[in-house]
Design a protein around this motif. Structure first.
Motif, PDB file in Angstrom:
ATOM      1  N   GLU A 291      41.173  25.148  39.869  1.00  0.00           N
ATOM      2  CA  GLU A 291      39.788  25.851  40.053  1.00  0.00           C
ATOM      3  C   GLU A 291      39.275  26.434  39.419  1.00  0.00           C
ATOM      4  O   GLU A 291      37.882  26.704  39.332  1.00  0.00           O
ATOM      5  CB  GLU A 291      39.339  25.913  41.772  1.00  0.00           C
ATOM      6  CG  GLU A 291      40.295  23.920  41.967  1.00  0.00           C
ATOM      7  CD  GLU A 291      41.288  24.298  42.461  1.00  0.00           C
ATOM      8  OE1 GLU A 291      41.721  22.816  42.683  1.00  0.00           O
ATOM      9  OE2 GLU A 291      42.439  25.188  42.695  1.00  0.00           O
TER      10      GLU A 291
ATOM     11  N   GLY B 144      34.080  22.764  47.230  1.00  0.00           N
ATOM     12  CA  GLY B 144      34.416  22.639  47.798  1.00  0.00           C
ATOM     13  C   GLY B 144      32.583  23.211  47.922  1.00  0.00           C
ATOM     14  O   GLY B 144      32.238  22.907  46.714  1.00  0.00           O
TER      15      GLY B 144
ATOM     16  N   ALA C  35      29.792  26.705  45.241  1.00  0.00           N
ATOM     17  CA  ALA C  35      30.013  27.366  44.861  1.00  0.00           C
ATOM     18  C   ALA C  35      28.440  28.518  45.088  1.00  0.00           C
ATOM     19  O   ALA C  35      28.172  27.679  44.730  1.00  0.00           O
ATOM     20  CB  ALA C  35      30.512  27.694  43.498  1.00  0.00           C
TER      21      ALA C  35
ATOM     22  N   VAL D  29      36.197  33.253  49.374  1.00  0.00           N
ATOM     23  CA  VAL D  29      36.190  32.331  49.813  1.00  0.00           C
ATOM     24  C   VAL D  29      35.905  32.116  51.221  1.00  0.00           C
ATOM     25  O   VAL D  29      36.965  33.360  51.508  1.00  0.00           O
ATOM     26  CB  VAL D  29      37.658  31.352  49.430  1.00  0.00           C
ATOM     27  CG1 VAL D  29      37.329  30.256  49.821  1.00  0.00           C
ATOM     28  CG2 VAL D  29      37.542  31.685  47.577  1.00  0.00           C
TER      29      VAL D  29
ATOM     30  N   SER E 243      34.927  26.952  51.258  1.00  0.00           N
ATOM     31  CA  SER E 243      36.185  26.041  51.245  1.00  0.00           C
ATOM     32  C   SER E 243      36.337  25.980  52.605  1.00  0.00           C
ATOM     33  O   SER E 243      37.148  26.581  53.381  1.00  0.00           O
ATOM     34  CB  SER E 243      36.284  25.585  50.110  1.00  0.00           C
ATOM     35  OG  SER E 243      37.822  24.690  50.122  1.00  0.00           O
TER      36      SER E 243
ATOM     37  N   ALA F  29      37.435  34.825  42.800  1.00  0.00           N
ATOM     38  CA  ALA F  29      36.253  34.344  43.204  1.00  0.00           C
ATOM     39  C   ALA F  29      36.771  34.765  45.114  1.00  0.00           C
ATOM     40  O   ALA F  29      37.773  34.674  45.667  1.00  0.00           O
ATOM     41  CB  ALA F  29      37.133  33.206  43.530  1.00  0.00           C
TER      42      ALA F  29
ATOM     43  N   ILE G 204      32.893  30.615  47.272  1.00  0.00           N
ATOM     44  CA  ILE G 204      32.585  29.471  47.549  1.00  0.00           C
ATOM     45  C   ILE G 204      33.020  29.593  48.759  1.00  0.00           C
ATOM     46  O   ILE G 204      33.979  29.762  49.705  1.00  0.00           O
ATOM     47  CB  ILE G 204      34.691  29.343  46.657  1.00  0.00           C
ATOM     48  CG1 ILE G 204      34.430  29.557  45.512  1.00  0.00           C
ATOM     49  CG2 ILE G 204      34.521  27.650  47.092  1.00  0.00           C
ATOM     50  CD1 ILE G 204      35.577  29.361  43.983  1.00  0.00           C
TER      51      ILE G 204
ATOM     52  N   LEU H 256      31.629  22.041  43.895  1.00  0.00           N
ATOM     53  CA  LEU H 256      32.899  22.000  43.068  1.00  0.00           C
ATOM     54  C   LEU H 256      33.791  20.520  43.742  1.00  0.00           C
ATOM     55  O   LEU H 256      34.068  20.108  45.113  1.00  0.00           O
ATOM     56  CB  LEU H 256      33.237  23.329  43.762  1.00  0.00           C
ATOM     57  CG  LEU H 256      32.817  24.340  43.055  1.00  0.00           C
ATOM     58  CD1 LEU H 256      33.344  25.264  43.636  1.00  0.00           C
ATOM     59  CD2 LEU H 256      32.634  24.516  41.593  1.00  0.00           C
TER      60      LEU H 256
END
Length: 315
Positions: free
Chosen positions: A149, A106, A108, A168, A141, A166, A139, A99
């Motif tokens: 995003e 990041g 994914a 993360v 990140s 998502a 993700i 990403l």
């Protein structure tokens, strides 16, 4: 075929129900998307890391933390078993979607990759697509995604932002370290895929791998997590039969063997394409051929390299 996105909604419900206990934080953006911080600003936890990793496997894997001792040090190991590993690992867990969105970076992975079909060639090889409206993405990140995003991810998955969830975590977090330790089977299958082996011939798999300590920096944490797999990861496959390519699916077959991943990444200036792909696999592999009835072992464990990577020395 079952939808791996629909298959993990139960884990999302569990994370949201146990948010305070797991030390995670959920956010509902203005575009109605859900973002769950499992290890960016939130500290996260062991339980959050296990659920984060189980989501990444599309609901086809079970994960637990078990004790292990290496050179008199008590360490955590992730113990994983996976059915339909080609689908769970290559179709979901593989971190194959980079990403880069107006300053946001990041990696994914997880179920939504199967909707976006990234990369297309891999999904053609395993013959899988997922047309779920719900897109659940993991993700990796240092920052949480915002509306732009999520809008991008939703567009790539041909769905609405309100259907995107998502999860993360950064690599240098508890969840990040746990999920990376569960990639051992994924690394083996990816290496076999690179060698031209049909990974659909592997019906079930398991692994046991040390969970690396969380380091202060992203690259340091990734380095020790990768060393955990390459120097002490153990995988077991139930395959159709023995194959000559299995001997090349262990890290000892790499020309980079004997170097720590932090050193390797520095030499390659962070460009993974410059690293010998044979290094990205398990230390020890055992394969049980179901049709030929033969069991063979490949590779070796290297506790000295692992302890050096972790910075641990006996006193």
């Amino acid at each position: 075929m079952i939808s791996i996105n629909d298959n993990v909604t139960r884990y999302i419900d569990e994370i949201l129900d146990r948010e305070e206990e797991l030390n995670v934080k959920s956010y509902y953006l203005e575009n109605q998307a859900t973002v769950i911080d499992c290890g960016v600003n939130a500290v996260g936890s062991i339980g959050a890391g296990i659920l984060y990793a189980m989501v990444s496997l599309g609901g086809f894997g079970k994960i637990s933390m078990v004790p292990g001792i290496i050179d008199d040090y008590y360490l955590h190991f992730s113990q994983v078993y996976i059915d339909s590993p080609y689908l769970a690992c290559l179709g979901s867990q593989k971190p194959a979607w980079k990403l880069k969105i107006e300053g946001y970076t990041g990696t994914a992975f997880g179920p939504a990759r199967a909707i976006s079909q990234k990369p297309k060639a891999l999904y053609s090889a395993i013959d899988y697509t997922d047309d779920s409206e719900t897109a659940i993405i993991n993700i990796e990140s240092q920052a949480l995604p915002g509306e732009k995003e999520i809008d991008f991810i939703a567009k790539q998955c041909s769905t609405d932002p309100e259907c995107v969830v998502a999860l993360v975590a950064k690599p240098n977090s508890i969840a990040g370290s746990i999920v990376n330790s569960t990639r051992t089977v994924e690394w083996v299958l990816n290496r076999l895929y690179q060698l031209g082996y049909d990974t659909r011939n592997i019906t079930s798999a398991s692994s046991a791998t040390p969970i690396a300590p969380v380091m202060s920096g992203e690259q340091e944490s990734m380095g020790v997590s990768f060393d955990s797999i390459a120097y002490y990861g153990m995988a077991f496959l139930y395959a159709k039969c023995q194959d000559e390519r299995f001997k090349d699916a262990v890290s000892a077959s790499s020309k980079n063997y004997g170097k720590g991943f932090l050193s390797i990444m520095k030499e390659s200036q962070g460009d993974y394409s410059k690293v010998d792909p044979a290094m990205f696999t398990t230390a020890r592999l055992t394969v049980n051929g179901l049709e030929d009835g033969i069991t063979k072992g490949y590779g070796k464990l290297n506790p000295s390299m692992l302890m050096t990577s972790y910075g641990l020395k006996n006193i």
